[in-house]
Design a protein around this motif. Structure first.
Motif: not given
Lengths: 411, 274
Positions: A254-259, A199-210, A180-187
């Protein structure tokens, strides 16, 4: 780094207990290594009852036979000697299944598309025999990798793993790995709530996993996970959003929470929520100063000192507990094999005070109201117990400062 | 510059006038009646109007009205699957699609399915799937489309009810009907089947118990097929809330049964006495 003995979680560097010790059941203390010699554990279980060849009471007490013996059974073409006269094919099948169990304590199946369910999740194919084996084990509070029904696998947490983020954490739970990486941006704050950040959430399913996640394959799962995360954080107490406000109605953090899912081995929700909590704990938001000139125009100045930053209070950030209904019982932290045996699971996000911020039923089956109440109770119990050791660990890691031994992605 | 000539676009920066409307102070929950005359803390669902078979082209359809929440659902299929993989050989596939008409909410929405719609579609799917005998439809798919014409709260709960009715109307084999009910918990009290304003109201009381809960229930099997909650609730409140929702579902049951019986009677009128 290791997570020391919270109630639900097996301790890290504990040696494997010998089967003769007073422990009621052998526990696996390291999930990466194969569980303790399975022979002892399995021997106590009625292997043949799986196949309904003999009634459970008349089982041979010798337990698992040797390989030669098994092969001998296959050669010996007299399956009629069994009470429930089975065909040869089935018998061979039994033998193969048994051989397989001897060699693979925790069978790893082929990764296949899910059966009829819409939520695409890396699934394994589990044969009927394996299913029955897992089901009977769970009935006796004994899971394939030696855990009890409310035990987590070994959890490893490392914070501050990616330097370009404002906060990051990597969590491995068994073979599930989440970054998980969190980036803080001014919005700009949303017009309905001008004095709060979001907070904004985004989940990315890497093709490495499956390989299923390749291209747009992981999108559906990603949306499902991120929508659930929005619900989990949709309350006033989880994160103090007012502290993210810079100037009401104009600027906010705005905290962008990228999973990022690196490996999937079941129980994504729990791993993600732990990782988010750790990453939020690690997040450093730079201090800003607002100055207005004569004409009233505002200017935001960022502090030059990188250590001059604000930390978030993560005490109330909830953790998700997924309970899988398998047979008549439910298990916490199900592996892919166990998940394949369950029809439905319940997701509960619990705060440190024990309040529930989100519940959701997932999977294609339905649940009895009574079992839902039971599962909520168990989820609350397990989830509440998760917070104290997690916070302790995070503080401990934080206090080490630069002396901290970095593990990274190779550990 | 290419522009979409079919639609009138608003100015670049605009704000909805609804933001400037002064909001009425939220009435304290203990004070008896709600805006539409129902009572706080009682299983008081809005009167329901349902009818089957309004869409002539669909295999089965249903229209549902609760207060001013209006939904239309059409079921197409079973037909051959477009996507062929191994899993479809044994049992059928259920696809759900739930959309809001752009004018259904106070704020104008877009035609493109947003993540909220996708989430609701997924919830609808999870709630309906346990009730449908999918193993009877190998290699085929059943499509359920729900269109929300007017959103006045508890959309998901009513969509579930409406969709199960449409499935039954289409003659799809099912184990049971699925009924949906939702509540809004606000402090110690709750409202059943909340309206849009009640659902999004935020009382100033800084209480631990505040949130929405939706339950999908199979009444004759006594099984919960869908459960979703957000906000913050204690475990006891949640349990009590689920029980309340089940009670609410039982109140809907006779209405749905009647609508279904009526649809069947119309489709195959009983032989006349003569």
């Amino acid at each position: 780094m290791g997570w020391e003995s919270p109630p639900g979680i097996s301790a890290q560097a504990q040696p494997h207990r010998s089967p003769g010790s007073c422990s009621p059941r052998p526990r696996c203390s390291r999930c990466r290594s194969p569980p303790p010699p399975p022979r002892f554990r399995r021997a106590s279980r009625g292997r043949w009852s799986v196949w309904k060849l003999q009634p459970r009471a008349e089982l041979p007490k010798t337990g698992l036979g040797s390989r030669e013996q098994l092969c001998g059974r296959r050669d010996n073409k007299t399956p009629q000697s069994q009470p429930g006269s089975v065909s040869l094919a089935v018998c061979v099948c039994v033998c193969l299944a048994r051989l397989r169990w001897v060699r693979l304590p925790a069978p790893v199946g082929r990764v296949l598309a899910p059966s009829g369910t819409r939520s695409i999740m890396a699934t394994v194919r589990v044969s009927e025999a394996e299913k029955v084996y897992i089901l009977h084990g769970i009935r006796d509070d004994l899971r394939v990798d030696g855990r009890g029904c409310e035990d987590y696998r070994h959890v490893e947490i490392e914070t501050d793993v990616v330097s370009n983020t404002d906060g990051s954490a990597k969590v491995t739970l068994g073979h599930t790995a989440v970054l998980v990486g969190i980036k803080a941006d001014i919005g700009k704050p949303t017009p309905l709530i001008p004095n709060e950040g979001y907070l904004e959430f985004f989940v990315d399913c890497s093709a490495n996993a499956t390989p299923e996640f390749e291209g747009r394959g992981g999108d559906e799962l990603g949306t499902e996970l991120s929508n659930t995360l929005y619900k989990v954080f949709n309350n006033k107490h989880s994160v103090d959003l007012k502290s993210l406000c810079i100037s009401a109605g104009e600027h906010c953090w705005v905290l962008y929470v990228d999973v990022l899912l690196l490996q999937c081995d079941g129980n994504l929700y729990d791993a993600i929520s732990i990782a988010i909590k750790a990453a939020l704990f690690n997040t450093k938001i730079p201090k800003v100063h607002i100055s207005a000139d004569e004409e009233g125009a505002k200017e935001i100045e960022l502090s030059d000192d990188p250590y001059d930053c604000v930390r978030l209070n993560v005490e109330n950030v909830p953790c998700i507990v997924t309970l899988c209904k398998v047979g008549h019982r439910h298990v916490v932290d199900a592996t892919l094999q166990e998940k394949a045996c369950s029809v439905a699971s319940l997701i509960i996000s619990v705060t440190n005070k024990g309040t529930v911020t989100c519940t959701r039923k997932v999977g294609g089956g339905s649940l009895d109201p009574e079992s839902i109440f039971e599962m909520t109770q168990a989820g609350k119990r397990v989830g509440k117990a998760l917070h104290a050791p997690l916070m302790k660990l995070l503080r401990q890691e934080e206090s080490l400062g630069k002396k901290r031994q970095k593990v990274g992605f190779l550990g | 510059m290419p522009t979409d000539t079919k639609r009138v676009r608003g100015p670049e920066a605009s704000q909805s006038p609804s933001l400037f409307v002064s909001k009425p102070a939220a009435a304290p929950p203990s004070l008896g009646t709600r805006a539409d005359g129902r009572r706080w803390g009682q299983v008081d669902v809005r009167p329901l109007f349902v009818r089957c078979g309004l869409v002539s082209q669909a295999k089965g359809s249903a229209y549902l009205e609760a207060g001013s929440t209006k939904l239309l659902c059409g079921v197409y299929g079973p037909k051959e699957t477009e996507r062929k993989d191994e899993t479809d050989m044994k049992c059928g596939r259920l696809t759900t699609d739930m959309r809001f008409a752009p004018f259904s909410c106070p704020e104008r929405g877009s035609w493109i399915q947003g993540s909220q719609d996708k989430d609701l579609s997924q919830m609808l799917h999870e709630s309906l799937q346990p009730a449908v005998c999918l193993q009877k439809y190998p290699r085929s798919q059943i499509e359920v489309n729900v269109m929300v014409l007017e959103n006045s709260g508890s959309v998901l709960a009513h969509a579930i009810t409406c969709a199960s009715l449409a499935l039954a109307d289409a003659g799809i084999e099912m184990y049971d009907l699925v009924l949906g009910c939702s509540i809004r918990q606000d402090g110690d009290s709750y409202v059943v089947d909340p309206s849009y304003t009640e659902q999004n109201s935020c009382s100033s009381v800084d209480s631990d118990n505040q949130g929405n809960l939706t339950v999908a229930f199979l009444p004759s099997l006594n099984q919960i097929s869908g459960l979703q909650s957000d906000g913050e609730m204690t475990e006891e409140t949640l349990t009590a809330g689920v029980r309340t929702c089940i009670e609410g579902c039982y109140k809907l049951y006779p209405v749905i049964q009647q609508a279904l019986a009526k649809a069947v009677r119309r489709a195959a009128p009983p032989p006349s006495e003569s």
